[in-house]
Design a protein around this motif. Sequence first.
Motif, PDB file in Angstrom:
ATOM      1  N   PHE A  12       0.836  -1.208   0.000  1.00  0.00           N
ATOM      2  CA  PHE A  12       0.000   0.000   0.000  1.00  0.00           C
ATOM      3  C   PHE A  12       0.875   1.265   0.000  1.00  0.00           C
ATOM      4  O   PHE A  12       0.524   2.251  -0.642  1.00  0.00           O
ATOM      5  CB  PHE A  12      -0.981  -0.004   1.182  1.00  0.00           C
ATOM      6  N   HIS A  13       1.998   1.188   0.709  1.00  0.00           N
ATOM      7  CA  HIS A  13       2.916   2.340   0.673  1.00  0.00           C
ATOM      8  C   HIS A  13       3.401   2.570  -0.769  1.00  0.00           C
ATOM      9  O   HIS A  13       3.444   3.718  -1.244  1.00  0.00           O
ATOM     10  CB  HIS A  13       4.114   2.104   1.600  1.00  0.00           C
ATOM     11  N   LEU A  15       1.907   1.870  -3.471  1.00  0.00           N
ATOM     12  CA  LEU A  15       0.814   2.331  -4.350  1.00  0.00           C
ATOM     13  C   LEU A  15       0.347   3.748  -4.021  1.00  0.00           C
ATOM     14  O   LEU A  15      -0.468   4.312  -4.766  1.00  0.00           O
ATOM     15  CB  LEU A  15      -0.373   1.364  -4.268  1.00  0.00           C
ATOM     16  N   ALA A  16       0.871   4.324  -2.921  1.00  0.00           N
ATOM     17  CA  ALA A  16       0.445   5.665  -2.510  1.00  0.00           C
ATOM     18  C   ALA A  16       1.197   6.754  -3.272  1.00  0.00           C
ATOM     19  O   ALA A  16       1.462   7.830  -2.733  1.00  0.00           O
ATOM     20  CB  ALA A  16       0.641   5.822  -0.993  1.00  0.00           C
ATOM     21  N   ASP A  17       1.558   6.481  -4.491  1.00  0.00           N
ATOM     22  CA  ASP A  17       2.307   7.445  -5.297  1.00  0.00           C
ATOM     23  C   ASP A  17       1.872   7.337  -6.759  1.00  0.00           C
ATOM     24  O   ASP A  17       1.835   6.231  -7.317  1.00  0.00           O
ATOM     25  CB  ASP A  17       3.808   7.130  -5.174  1.00  0.00           C
ATOM     26  N   PRO A  18       1.531   8.482  -7.394  1.00  0.00           N
ATOM     27  CA  PRO A  18       0.969   8.434  -8.757  1.00  0.00           C
ATOM     28  C   PRO A  18       1.951   7.873  -9.800  1.00  0.00           C
ATOM     29  O   PRO A  18       1.526   7.182 -10.728  1.00  0.00           O
ATOM     30  CB  PRO A  18       0.628   9.892  -9.062  1.00  0.00           C
ATOM     31  N   ARG A  21       1.992   4.101  -9.366  1.00  0.00           N
ATOM     32  CA  ARG A  21       0.747   3.496  -9.878  1.00  0.00           C
ATOM     33  C   ARG A  21       0.745   3.495 -11.404  1.00  0.00           C
ATOM     34  O   ARG A  21       0.292   2.542 -12.039  1.00  0.00           O
ATOM     35  CB  ARG A  21      -0.487   4.235  -9.336  1.00  0.00           C
TER      36      ARG A  21
END
Lengths: 114, 114
Positions: A12-13, A15-18, A21
């Motif tokens: 999740f960490h 994926l917390a960046d555009p 992703r």
Amino acid sequence: MANNAMALDSIFHALADPTRRAVIQRLSRGPATVGELAEPFNMALPSFMKHVGVLESTGLIRSRKRGRIRTCTLERKKLAAAERWFADQRAIWASRYQNLDSLLETLTGEDRES
Amino acid sequence: MANNAMALDSIFHALADPTRRAVIQRLSRGPATVGELAEPFNMALPSFMKHVGVLESTGLIRSRKRGRIRTCTLERKKLAAAERWFADQRAIWASRYQNLDSLLETLTGEDRES
């Protein structure tokens, strides 16, 4: 279980960046070289490589170097593990409503009987 | 689109923590007071409240205070938005294989014709 929680933390960490992703999204279409992945971003290569490193350390992607070209591939299983977490919450939520339905049915049944 | 990306950033950041995921999981079973939510954790209340604050600022949960009791509720829609991101990647992946299948079919067809 603890390992699984730590894996979810890092996924999740990641994926917390555009940018990260977008890399995952691109790799969903198939393997790509680091050069191809970096191309849409207005970013210095070392900065971009840090994002690739974060994704690789979580196991979301893997890469292989042949000569001077590094090619990245998506690890679908890791992405699926994170998606499963959402499905699990949905199942808990759904069973809650099923329980309320059963309760309502019981109450309506009792109503009819009285 | 930019707003959506920022929302995903903050949702995934919020989910990158085991305490916050456990809170979401508990709220999937129904609303709970902050006291009930904090109970399983060996954590000072101010630290726990920070986690609640992160979840609330992303819109994943909302809370309401009546007297001295604050009750939290899950916002299913926000969780669903993050889950949808995974479904989107899966769809891209699936269409890739569909394209490969079509190509294979065309090639086999050509084989048969020649």
